[in-house]
Structure formats: structure tokens, C-alpha cells
Design a protein around this motif. Structure first.
Motif, PDB file in Angstrom:
ATOM      1  N   GLU A 324      13.272 -13.826   4.269  1.00 16.97           N
ATOM      2  CA  GLU A 324      11.979 -14.363   3.857  1.00 16.97           C
ATOM      3  C   GLU A 324      11.880 -15.816   4.314  1.00 16.97           C
ATOM      4  N   GLU A 325      10.771 -16.161   4.958  1.00 17.41           N
ATOM      5  CA  GLU A 325      10.591 -17.525   5.427  1.00 17.41           C
ATOM      6  C   GLU A 325      10.449 -18.480   4.255  1.00 17.41           C
ATOM      7  N   ASN A 327       8.427 -20.938   3.693  1.00 17.35           N
ATOM      8  CA  ASN A 327       7.050 -21.156   3.246  1.00 17.35           C
ATOM      9  C   ASN A 327       6.242 -19.868   3.283  1.00 17.35           C
ATOM     10  N   ALA A 328       6.858 -18.770   2.873  1.00 16.94           N
ATOM     11  CA  ALA A 328       6.187 -17.472   2.914  1.00 16.94           C
ATOM     12  C   ALA A 328       4.968 -17.471   1.994  1.00 16.94           C
ATOM     13  N   LYS A 329       3.912 -16.771   2.430  1.00 13.89           N
ATOM     14  CA  LYS A 329       2.667 -16.695   1.674  1.00 13.89           C
ATOM     15  C   LYS A 329       2.569 -15.362   0.940  1.00 13.89           C
ATOM     16  N   ARG A 330       1.711 -15.341  -0.060  1.00 17.96           N
ATOM     17  CA  ARG A 330       1.448 -14.090  -0.755  1.00 17.96           C
ATOM     18  C   ARG A 330       0.476 -13.251   0.069  1.00 17.96           C
ATOM     19  N   ARG A 386       7.618  -3.362   5.633  1.00 24.83           N
ATOM     20  CA  ARG A 386       8.675  -4.207   6.175  1.00 24.83           C
ATOM     21  C   ARG A 386      10.058  -3.770   5.671  1.00 24.83           C
ATOM     22  N   GLU A 400      -2.196 -12.485   8.909  1.00 25.23           N
ATOM     23  CA  GLU A 400      -0.874 -13.104   8.762  1.00 25.23           C
ATOM     24  C   GLU A 400       0.213 -12.147   9.240  1.00 25.23           C
ATOM     25  N   ARG A 403       6.078 -11.107   8.737  1.00 24.87           N
ATOM     26  CA  ARG A 403       7.284 -11.910   8.528  1.00 24.87           C
ATOM     27  C   ARG A 403       6.975 -13.246   7.864  1.00 24.87           C
ATOM     28  N   ALA A 404       5.685 -13.622   7.819  1.00 24.86           N
ATOM     29  CA  ALA A 404       5.290 -14.867   7.156  1.00 24.86           C
ATOM     30  C   ALA A 404       4.845 -14.627   5.719  1.00 24.86           C
ATOM     31  N   LEU A 405       4.918 -13.370   5.254  1.00 29.89           N
ATOM     32  CA  LEU A 405       4.499 -13.030   3.901  1.00 29.89           C
ATOM     33  C   LEU A 405       5.708 -12.785   3.011  1.00 29.89           C
ATOM     34  N   GLU A 406       5.515 -13.001   1.709  1.00 26.82           N
ATOM     35  CA  GLU A 406       6.574 -12.685   0.747  1.00 26.82           C
ATOM     36  C   GLU A 406       6.753 -11.163   0.707  1.00 26.82           C
TER      37      GLU A 406
END
Length: 583
Positions: A324-325, A327-330, A386, A400, A403-406
Motif C-alpha cells: 500500500e502506498e 499516501n494511498a487514497k480511499r 487487487r 485513480e 495501486r494508489a488506493l487503500e
């Protein structure tokens, strides 16, 4: 991995209980001090009490001995209680950390270790470390402490007696260190053999119906016996090295006592050594070498635990393939998914399962995924929540990159049902409410109604409170699929993914479910199936052929433009459709 490195890495789990872990050896130190005082008190009792005819000194010394014994008993009990509390809590924390780590792994990582090995490491290996943790808090202080204390007091009592004990202790310690190091690799082999035996057991228990149906009981028993014998042989090879420790230590202990008697008795006769001092020296020798005997038994646990700790650390040090990145976003609530030039290659596979796939999943639509076996349908569906990441390309959720999401927020917005659904031990209600435990009963009933499960649930003995058994053993294949679909619907997903989830349903039941599904306009649905009768009424259908997208469109559009779709349709439904159309 370096021998013992795993134990050092697992020391972090002791940190929350460090004060209890320090207090336990302190209590053992008190017990050791009381034990070491006994030979000196015995010497005083003999020399100043019995031989001197002083009854008062004899009585006082006897009372001191009783008091020391009681104090040692209390300290020993406290040590055992504290050591048990620390070891049990540390073991529970290690198991929790292992299970939490495996939950974050990809499917390929789970398959790399195998389920049997993971179960062994979560149970047997943790138990070995837990046992050693308790023994260390007791024996690590008692064994060396009693041995060193006895030798030091023996030296103070008589220098030559002390040197004799030191020489014997050094010899025994060297043998213990050598046998422990030698047995480490053999215990590693034994644990791997245990993995194989557990894996064999699990495979045949899960597939017991197939084994019986094909009359393969003898073959299954032969495979288990082979794995069982391999484990027994590997364990014996490790234990053969360690079984010599106890006889050797007993031999050294007996030889030391004989040497003390042979050397000390003439000195007692000559008056240069008091009888009390000789008795004390023999007691010190017995304590010192007996403590090493206790250490020998602990060495067996140490060798096993070091191998187990290294295996545990191998799991804890394996990072999830999908991270998880920072700064992952919802994930947004309304899914608009783009599959952008996606490739996926399974580990050790010679050909990609997906290649250059570009596909749009529109909000609120029902998208069918068609294709022959091995065309990449299930692989594509595994990418949506994922469970795996693409080898190339990307998947986009409402603008988005996945991979940038939670991952948690993404999966909360979707529900997946596979061809072989997994049910859990408990009631029908527990299973349907599994994804949303606080769901009101009315929502569960509505989900069961849509999934065509309500009627058979109400006929079950106990109804909603009926036990489904392990893996849903009390239900048929079709009933398990309907309960799994109801579970997915009860979680109120924004994206519902069905991977051949109706394969065990009869045609009428499947048709009734699909009709109900089309009325759910607040949900995006992706349905994969090898049966076009399941898909032909979808808003759009994507056709896959050997990992490539062969066509996208409505049923009528694909019949006109996609040769593969037309061939599958003709082979499955052509004749029946002509009859139905003519009527």
C-alpha cells in the motif's frame, strides 16, 4: 539464515513483557541462592552440630535449612507462573503477527509456502519457540547459575575440589555445544518433512470424496505413510545426536563423585578435611553437574526452537508482493473501472494469462466475461479487487490507479463469489452476515431472496440458525453457491464480481437469480461464465481468447462481429435457440 538469527529477531515480541521476563529469572536467582546455601548449611550441621555435640547449633541450622527450602519453593513457583505468562503471551503475539502477515500476501506467495507449511509454522513452530521461551526464563538462569555457583563455592571450600568440578563442567559444556550445533540442520529437515506430511494430510482430507469415488484409499494411505515415515526418519536423525547427552552427563557425574570420594576419604582419615566439607563438596558436585544435565535437556528444545524460529522469521521477513502506498487514497463509491493495456504472467509460466487487455466497466452496467477455459477470465477478475497486480499496464478506479488506493477501502466496495465458494463453520445467518455482521435481518432475508436461497434456508432444520458445517459440508454445491451469493449481496457492494458463481445451479434457478440481479440498478455487476446462457442478456459482453480481448458488445452485436463468440454460441445454444425462436 545464520543459526540462532531467528531467535534474536523474535526477541522483539518479548519487549512488551520485558519486566515480567526479568522478574522471572530474578525469582529463579532467589531459588538458586537458597539451593546453594543448603550444602554449606549441611556442612555446618555436621561439623558444628552433630560432631561437636551442640544440639542448639544443630537445631538452629536445621531451621535455617527449612526456611531456605520454603523460600526457594515460593520463589520457584513465582518463577514458573511468570515464565508461563510471558511464554504464552509471546506465543500468541507471534501467531497473530504470522496470521496478519499471511492475510496481506498475494495468492502466489501463499502457494509458494504451501498451506501445510503455513499451518505447521503457525502451530508447531510457534509451540517450539514458546516452550523454549519458558525454559529460558527458568533453565537459563538455573542451569548456568547453579553450576557456576556450585563451582565457585567448591573452590572456596577447597581449591583442588573446585578445579576438578571446573574441568568436568568444561568437558560437558563443549559436548553440549557441539551436539546442539550438529542437530540444528537436522531439525530443520524434520520440520520440512512435517510440512510435507501436513500438506499431504490436508490434500487428502479436502479431496476425501474424490479419493473414495475413485477407490484411491490405498494410494492415499501409501502417500501418507511415505510422508509420515519421512518425518519420523528425519526426527530420529536429529534425536540420535542428542540422546547421548544424558548418558554422558550421568557418566561424568558418577565419575566425579567417585573421584571426590577416592580423593577426599583419605584426607578425612588424616584429619586434613572435615567430613562436613567432603559431604558439601559432593553436594556441590551433584548440583553443578545435575544443572548441566538439565541444560542438556534444554539443548534439545533449543535446537528445535532455533530451527522453528528461523522458519517463523522467514515468514515475518517476507514482505507482501502488493504494498500500500504511503499516501494511498480511499476508493470512491461509484465504480468506473478502466483496464488499460494490462498484461499478467503467472510465476514460472511460459505464456501470459492476459496480454494487452483494454476494457471499460461502466457504472451500473452488467458486464459479461465470456471465453473458453484458460482464456483469462478468472485472472482478470482477480485483478479487480487487487488480489494480484498486473505485470504490465494498470487498472483505474474512477480515475485513480488501483495501486494508489487503500486496498481495504477498495475491497469494501466490492464483493466476489467464485465457482468453489468458501463457507465457514457456524450458522446460515453467520455466513450470510459474514461481510456485514451488523446487517439487519431484513437485509439478510432480501439478499437470500435475490440469491434464490430463502426457500431452502427456511426448509432447513433450524432455518437461519442451522449449522452449515466445515466448508459448508451439510449443504449441496448449489446451496453453497447461493449462500455465498447472498453473503456478497448482503454486504451491499458497489461492484459485484461473479466468477462462474452459478455453475452448480439448475437452469431455472439461475434464470430466476439473473432476473432479480438485473433489477439492482445501484450496483455494477461483472459476471464471468463459460455458459453463454448465463451472459447473453447482459448489457455488454467481453469475449476473451487465450488472454486477449477478442470482442466487446451486446449479444446481437457479437453474433454479427465476433467469430469466436458465434462459434461458442452455436456449440452451446444454436439448436435450442432455433427451436425457441420458431415457437
Amino acid at each position: 539464515m545464520t543459526v540462532g538469527r531467528g531467535l534474536r529477531a523474535l526477541a522483539a515480541f518479548v519487549r512488551p513483557y520485558r519486566w515480567l521476563a526479568l522478574l522471572s529469572p530474578a525469582m529463579m536467582g532467589v531459588e538458586i541462592a537458597m539451593d546453594l546455601s543448603q550444602p554449606a548449611l549441611v556442612s555446618r550441621l555436621i561439623n558444628r552440630g552433630i560432631l561437636a555435640g551442640d544440639a542448639r547449633t544443630a537445631l538452629e541450622t536445621g531451621l535455617w535449612m527449612i526456611g531456605a527450602a520454603v523460600a526457594g519453593l515460593v520463589a520457584g513457583v513465582l518463577c514458573n507462573v511468570l515464565a508461563s505468562r510471558v511464554s504464552q503471551n509471546v506465543g500468541a503475539d507471534i501467531r497473530s503477527a504470522l496470521f496478519q502477515r499471511t492475510l496481506r500476501w498475494s495468492r502466489e506467495q501463499i502457494q509458494t509456502f504451501t498451506t501445510g507449511s503455513l499451518i505447521t509454522r503457525l502451530t508447531e513452530d510457534v509451540t517450539q519457540v514458546q516452550t523454549l521461551m519458558q525454559q529460558l526464563q527458568q533453565g537459563l538462569v538455573r542451569g548456568p547459575g547453579l553450576a557456576l555457583g556450585s563451582m565457585a563455592l567448591a573452590v572456596c571450600l577447597d581449591g583442588r575440589i573446585g578445579l576438578l568440578l571446573v574441568a568436568a563442567a568444561v568437558l560437558v559444556s563443549a559436548v553440549l555445544a557441539w551436539t546442539t550445533h550438529l542437530s540444528y540442520q537436522r531439525f530443520m529437515c524434520a520440520q520440512r518433512a512435517l510440512d510435507a506430511m501436513n500438506q499431504t494430510t490436508q490434500e487428502h482430507l479436502v479431496a476425501l470424496r474424490v479419493v473414495r469415488a475413485l477407490s484411491l484409499e490405498d494410494r492415499a494411505l501409501a502417500r501418507f505413510d511415505m510422508a509420515n515415515r519421512d518425518y519420523a526418519d528425519a526426527s530420529l536423525k536429529a534425536l540420535y545426536i542428542l540422546v547421548t547427552n544424558t548418558p554422558l552427563l550421568n557418566l561424568v557425574l558418577d565419575a566425579a563423585i567417585v573421584a571426590l570420594l577416592g580423593w577426599g576419604a583419605p584426607r578425612v582419615w588424616r584429619g586434613s578435611l572435615s567430613p562436613g566439607h567432603l559431604v558439601a563438596a559432593i553436594n556441590y558436585a551433584t548440583q553443578a553437574l545435575s544443572s548441566l544435565l538439565m541444560s542438556a535437556s534444554m539443548m534439545v528444545s533449543a535446537a528445535q526452537a532455533m530451527a522453528s524460529a528461523d522458519r517463523i522469521q522467514a515468514l515475518l521477513s517476507t514482505e507482501p508482493a502488493m504494498r500500500e502506498e504511503a499516501n494511498a487514497k480511499r476508493a470512491s463509491d461509484w465504480p468506473h473501472v478502466l483496464v488499460d493495456r494490462v498484461d499478467y504472467v503467472y510465476p514460472r509460466a511460459s505464456h501470459p494469462a492476459l496480454e494487452g487487455v483494454c476494457l471499460e466497466i461502466r457504472p451500473g452496467e452488467t458486464l459479461g466475461i465470456a471465453g473458453t477455459t484458460g482464456s483469462g477470465k478468472s485472472t482478470l477478475l482477480a485483478l479487480l479487487p487487487r488480489l494480484v497486480d498486473p505485470s504490465a499496464g494498470r487498472l483505474v478506479w474512477d480515475g485513480e490507479d488501483l495501486r494508489a488506493l487503500e486496498p481495504g477501502s477498495l475491497r469494501q466496495r466490492m464483493a466476489c463469489v467464485t465457482q468453489q465458494p468458501t463457507l465457514f463453520r457456524g450458522t446460515v445467518r453467520d455466513n450470510i452476515a459474514f461481510g456485514r455482521p451488523d446487517a439487519p435481518h431484513a437485509d439478510l432475508v432480501e439478499a437470500a431472496r435475490i440469491a434464490q436461497a430463502l426457500e431452502f434456508i427456511e426448509r432447513l432444520p433450524g432455518g437461519w440458525e442451522a449449522e452449515v458445517g466445515q466448508r459448508g459440508a451439510t449443504l449441496s454445491g448449489g446451496q453453497r453457491q447461493r449462500v455465498a451469493i447472498a453473503r456478497a449481496l448482503a454486504s451491499k457492494p458497489r461492484l459485484l464480481v461473479l466468477d462462474d458463481a452459478t455453475s452448480a445451479l439448475d437452469t431455472a434457478t439461475e434464470a430466476a437469480f439473473l432476473r432479480e440481479l438485473r433489477h439492482l440498478r445501484d450496483m455494477t455487476v461483472v459476471v464471468a461464465s463459460s455458459r453463454l446462457s448465463t451472459l447473453w442478456n447482459c448489457d455488454r459482453i467481453a469475449v476473451f481468447d487465450k488472454g486477449r480481448l477478442a470482442g466487446v458488445g451486446t449479444h446481437q452485436e457479437l453474433l454479427a462481429s465476433c467469430e469466436l463468440y458465434r462459434e461458442i454460441w452455436d456449440s452451446q445454444m444454436g439448436a435450442a435457440w432455433e427451436v425457441m425462436s420458431s415457437e
